[in-house]
Design an enzyme around this catalytic site. Sequence first.
Site, PDB file in Angstrom:
ATOM      1  CG  ASN A   1     -16.624 -20.690  20.625  1.00  0.00           C
ATOM      2  OD1 ASN A   1     -15.493 -20.808  21.067  1.00  0.00           O
ATOM      3  ND2 ASN A   1     -17.267 -19.519  20.628  1.00  0.00           N
TER       4      ASN A   1
ATOM      5  CG  ASP B   1     -12.679 -12.163  21.960  1.00  0.00           C
ATOM      6  OD1 ASP B   1     -13.014 -12.687  20.870  1.00  0.00           O
ATOM      7  OD2 ASP B   1     -13.430 -11.402  22.605  1.00  0.00           O
TER       8      ASP B   1
HETATM    9  C1  FPP Z   1     -12.237 -15.738  19.378  1.00  0.00           C
HETATM   10  O1  FPP Z   1     -12.176 -14.836  18.342  1.00  0.00           O
HETATM   11  C2  FPP Z   1     -11.530 -16.914  19.012  1.00  0.00           C
HETATM   12  C3  FPP Z   1     -12.068 -18.161  18.924  1.00  0.00           C
HETATM   13  C4  FPP Z   1     -13.460 -18.470  19.202  1.00  0.00           C
HETATM   14  C5  FPP Z   1     -11.241 -19.278  18.524  1.00  0.00           C
HETATM   15  C6  FPP Z   1      -9.872 -19.194  19.089  1.00  0.00           C
HETATM   16  C7  FPP Z   1      -8.996 -19.915  18.190  1.00  0.00           C
HETATM   17  C8  FPP Z   1      -7.731 -19.593  17.943  1.00  0.00           C
HETATM   18  C9  FPP Z   1      -6.990 -18.520  18.575  1.00  0.00           C
HETATM   19  C10 FPP Z   1      -6.968 -20.405  17.033  1.00  0.00           C
HETATM   20  C11 FPP Z   1      -6.343 -21.535  17.756  1.00  0.00           C
HETATM   21  C12 FPP Z   1      -7.362 -22.509  17.958  1.00  0.00           C
HETATM   22  C13 FPP Z   1      -7.379 -23.720  17.412  1.00  0.00           C
HETATM   23  C14 FPP Z   1      -8.686 -24.334  17.197  1.00  0.00           C
HETATM   24  C15 FPP Z   1      -6.153 -24.420  17.047  1.00  0.00           C
HETATM   25  P1  FPP Z   1     -13.526 -14.384  17.672  1.00  0.00           P
HETATM   26  O2  FPP Z   1     -13.717 -15.218  16.456  1.00  0.00           O
HETATM   27  O3  FPP Z   1     -14.629 -14.466  18.663  1.00  0.00           O
HETATM   28  O4  FPP Z   1     -13.179 -12.906  17.305  1.00  0.00           O
HETATM   29  P2  FPP Z   1     -14.177 -11.670  17.287  1.00  0.00           P
HETATM   30  O5  FPP Z   1     -14.649 -11.465  18.696  1.00  0.00           O
HETATM   31  O6  FPP Z   1     -13.314 -10.562  16.818  1.00  0.00           O
HETATM   32  O7  FPP Z   1     -15.262 -12.018  16.317  1.00  0.00           O
END
Ligand code: FPP
Length: 234
Positions: A63, A15
């Site tokens: 998501n 995250d």
């Molecule tokens: C959470 O960060 C992350 C995700 C929902 C996606 C996770 C994906 C990756 C780490 C890349 C690798 C994945 C793939 C598809 C190859 P967030 O966007 O919720 O961050 P925030 O809480 O800071 O907004």
Amino acid sequence: MSAFSLPRHVAIIMDGNGRWAKNRFMPRAEGHRQGVLALNRVVEHAAEVGIERLTVFAFSSENWRRPGAEVKMLMELFAQSLSRWVKPLNEAGVRLRVIGDLTAFSDKLREAIEFCEKETSHGTRMELNIAANYGGQWDICQAAQKAQVAGETVTPETMKKYLTTADVDLLIRTGGECRISNFLLWQSAYAEIYFDSALWPDYSAKELDAALSWYETRERRFGRTSEQLTSKAS
Ligand code: FPP
């Protein structure tokens, strides 16, 4: 680190990609791209230190609620990453599996998943599970349905056969939030849970080592008393 206290199965809720990008006045997409690089670092290190199984939460069943452009970007990144991973994963002896409800994905993405799973299927050093369109509640339901179809009574033992992956020893969540977010609900029943304030794109071998050192200090009782464990050890 002694092999005795090394977790066999590590799971990570990756995250903080969005916040990492926001802090730098960059689009969220850049955070996700950097997130893939962090994942590459962690997979390499986990295999090196001897973790047997690593399961990462790449895309939850919730998501899909994100803006369409971000969902599309994540799907493209996933497909692109799968094709780029084949060679380094094979070199590192890592077998990749994707766990989750894949029926929602495009034919192209499903083909990319199948290709990567097949091409890496001989890896014996570590299993890497990418959880995509995954939810812990979904996993429990699909396992119970499979047990039912097989005419088996639903018990913890039969469920184990049909769940997408095994029990987790260490569950890590980055990004500072302290919740499980419908990740490996059944499998985390006795997991040690480690919350790290690091944003996922900043995560590397150093942060994983800190989590592993913390795990080493935990006393895993599985319902027993501390005294029982001490007398068993002596
Ligand atoms: C959470 O960060 C992350 C995700 C929902 C996606 C996770 C994906 C990756 C780490 C890349 C690798 C994945 C793939 C598809 C190859 P967030 O966007 O919720 O961050 P925030 O809480 O800071 O907004």
